[in-house]
Design an enzyme around this catalytic site. Sequence first.
Site, PDB file in Angstrom:
ATOM      1  N   ASP A 143       0.853  -1.186   0.000  1.00 54.97           N
ATOM      2  CA  ASP A 143       0.000   0.000   0.000  1.00 54.97           C
ATOM      3  C   ASP A 143       0.894   1.243   0.000  1.00 54.97           C
ATOM      4  OD1 ASP A 143      -2.075   1.712   0.018  1.00 54.97           O
ATOM      5  OD2 ASP A 143      -2.930   1.059   1.918  1.00 54.97           O
ATOM      6  N   ASN A 159      -7.217  -1.922   7.933  1.00 57.75           N
ATOM      7  CA  ASN A 159      -7.083  -0.942   9.023  1.00 57.75           C
ATOM      8  C   ASN A 159      -7.410   0.487   8.572  1.00 57.75           C
ATOM      9  OD1 ASN A 159      -4.845  -0.432   7.492  1.00 57.75           O
ATOM     10  ND2 ASN A 159      -3.351  -0.794   9.107  1.00 57.75           N
ATOM     11  N   LEU A 188     -12.234   6.236   8.584  1.00 56.18           N
ATOM     12  CA  LEU A 188     -12.532   7.670   8.729  1.00 56.18           C
ATOM     13  C   LEU A 188     -12.927   7.832  10.184  1.00 56.18           C
ATOM     14  CD1 LEU A 188     -15.018   8.595   5.862  1.00 56.18           C
ATOM     15  CD2 LEU A 188     -12.656   9.304   6.087  1.00 56.18           C
ATOM     16  N   HIS A 236       3.066   7.045   5.362  1.00 62.19           N
ATOM     17  CA  HIS A 236       3.879   6.163   6.211  1.00 62.19           C
ATOM     18  C   HIS A 236       4.338   4.875   5.531  1.00 62.19           C
ATOM     19  CE1 HIS A 236      -0.297   5.402   8.216  1.00 62.19           C
ATOM     20  NE2 HIS A 236      -0.113   4.462   7.326  1.00 62.19           N
ATOM     21  N   ASN A 237       4.191   4.797   4.201  1.00 61.24           N
ATOM     22  CA  ASN A 237       4.793   3.693   3.430  1.00 61.24           C
ATOM     23  C   ASN A 237       5.375   4.306   2.167  1.00 61.24           C
ATOM     24  OD1 ASN A 237       3.868   1.655   5.111  1.00 61.24           O
ATOM     25  ND2 ASN A 237       2.361   0.858   3.686  1.00 61.24           N
ATOM     26  N   GLY A 269      -4.482   6.338  16.400  1.00 64.80           N
ATOM     27  CA  GLY A 269      -4.565   5.266  17.404  1.00 64.80           C
ATOM     28  C   GLY A 269      -5.557   4.228  16.923  1.00 64.80           C
ATOM     29  N   HIS A 301       4.280   5.348  13.285  1.00 63.97           N
ATOM     30  CA  HIS A 301       3.148   5.611  12.393  1.00 63.97           C
ATOM     31  C   HIS A 301       1.806   5.265  13.029  1.00 63.97           C
ATOM     32  CE1 HIS A 301       2.643   1.348  11.695  1.00 63.97           C
ATOM     33  NE2 HIS A 301       1.873   1.503  10.654  1.00 63.97           N
ATOM     34  N   GLY A 355       0.593  -0.056  16.185  1.00 65.64           N
ATOM     35  CA  GLY A 355       1.304  -1.308  15.898  1.00 65.64           C
ATOM     36  C   GLY A 355       0.553  -2.492  16.478  1.00 65.64           C
ATOM     37  N   LYS A 383     -15.743   2.408   9.081  1.00 69.31           N
ATOM     38  CA  LYS A 383     -14.760   1.436   8.579  1.00 69.31           C
ATOM     39  C   LYS A 383     -15.335   0.600   7.442  1.00 69.31           C
ATOM     40  CE  LYS A 383     -11.871  -0.871  10.806  1.00 69.31           C
ATOM     41  NZ  LYS A 383     -10.666  -0.245  10.268  1.00 69.31           N
TER      42      LYS A 383
END
Lengths: 491, 143
Positions: A97, A205, A208, A328-329, A389, A414, A417, A490
């Site tokens: 992604d 994951n 909104l 973050h990727n 979060g 990011h 985890g 989601k």
Amino acid sequence: MMDMPGNIIKIADYKYLIQKSSGMNVPGLIFADDTLIRKVIEDKAYEQVANVATLRGIQDYSMAMPDIHYGYGFPIGGVAAFDIKEGIISPGGIGYDINCGVRMIKTGIDASDLGREKIKELCRKFYNNIPAGVGRSGSLPVSAGELKEVLRKGARWAIERGYGDSGHLQDIEDEGFMEGADPEDLSDRALQRGKTQLGTLGAGNHFLEIQKISDIYDKETAEVFGIKKGMVTVMVHTGSRGLGYQVCDDYLKIMQKAIKKYNIEIKDRQLACAPFKSPEGQRYFRAMKCAANYAWANRQVITGKIIEILREVFSSDIKTGLVYDVCHNVGKVEEHNGKKLIVHRKGATRSFGPSRPELSGKDSSGKGSPRKDSSGKYSKTGQPVIVPGTMGTSSYVMKGTDNALEESFGSTCHGAGRVMSRRKAKSLVDGRELVKRLDSKGIILMARSLKTAAEEAPEAYKDVSGVVEVCHNAGLSSKVARARPLGVVKG
Amino acid sequence: MAEQQKFREIDHSSDIAVEVYGSTLGELFNSAFEGLLFLALDKGNDKSRKKESGKKKIQLEASSPEELLVDFLNEILFLINAENIMIQSGKVTVKENYLEADLSISRDSAEKYIKQEIKAATYHNLDIIRRRSSFKATVFFDT
């Protein structure tokens, strides 16, 4: 305290060193506290940090942020920088992604004016108007020609079509596009997938979230970022969808051949790579930029829809803007200590401090450039860093630090985890119970799939506050504000 | 005698993984195919099965059986996620680095039956382990 593998030693507060052993070109460095490091040992993610350290041209350390967890090839939460002359680029080090990222939208709405019914109404409208979940329907279809424009222009393409306004660009990392993207380097399949998924959230994951700023830790910086206590914000977490997955898959195939051609030894096939300067490396980099631009356009289209809904529900003159948008990727060429490096961040966020020329409206040579991240307004604070979060906890706004430039190539965490497999989460959490549990905490959850929601339950993740504290205390990024969820949508 | 287990889902903190078995390389590929359909599609509703309407043939070649396995699984994911093709069943034939698969597909859209979004089959730790009369591999999927 569990036994630590013999090659891992604590060298300072929040720093664990993986000593160099056979094949490693540099040591590994994990940022964690005594609690988080236990999880790293348990799920063996440190082995993946060590594997990355064997790659050609890696600089200083193979690093992992405090939200590190076991991935495939590279760990999630990994940061690795390679010399652009001698080093490699690896699609697996950026992930499927490409430019998965997070943006926070600020509003002129105070949470005290947002009753439960209004939150429900907003969630419902987001849910109905912004396609979420697996599959492809209900998106903003684009022609082959338009798609190529999207891939070249990124967020700007969406703004030109009325999704958000041009003021947003200064609050997006790299102003929402990477230069040098060439759609000719994408396969027909990647292009096919891109035509149908623009403006969609996806599943897994991605989410909104309607939030309220619940705590301010750094008032001065919060003012620069335009946030204050009680403000309603909306967070968007999504990426480049099927187009990005296809780019990664296509180039991993090419890299399997490249490692033989360039005689590169790897510890795991998913680490397949090519010299950055090689034709294969450059083609991938240009294709990756296309996917990164697609992701920015995707988040911008979604932002446009969110703003439209906010105006419909509240008033047409409601104030909105971006706090910031981070990826973050991604892989980026950046100058660190006078050297040009290709920095891979996989599940890690750029965290540039005030001294970076990119934040002052000048290029890395200090001469000035048309690329003006944030028009210089973050040159005194450092860039905003958005840390999502889980749906039942909090998200954080942090700021980049100059210390991070010294310690982690300007990188930080990011998110929370994962600590639990999706399978285990599904077996332990009932989707309906989760909706009720969150409801009792004043959080409305609307999910297309309750099973997917269960996989993403808060207990499947590390405590985001613990991760953020380590980043703050280690100086990788600094806390500015906390946002509490009010409503979650989601796939 | 009980039928030999073909695949087993295993825990992985970020994504999903499946261990697949077979007494031949071909069986291993068939097990991986079934494992992927199990993870990706909800086939509990048999209505779609009644609409079985066609066949699709896949032919692939790679430079190793491991690469062939990843290519094949990603081909299946492409058909489901991008082409929206509902795959009912299939038969895979493998000869070292060459594969042919005959798939039974239905007219129904796969989107209605997707259980979870699987982005791709990865090459992570992928080794096809051959013993005298058995084959085993673990495939990690990015979700």
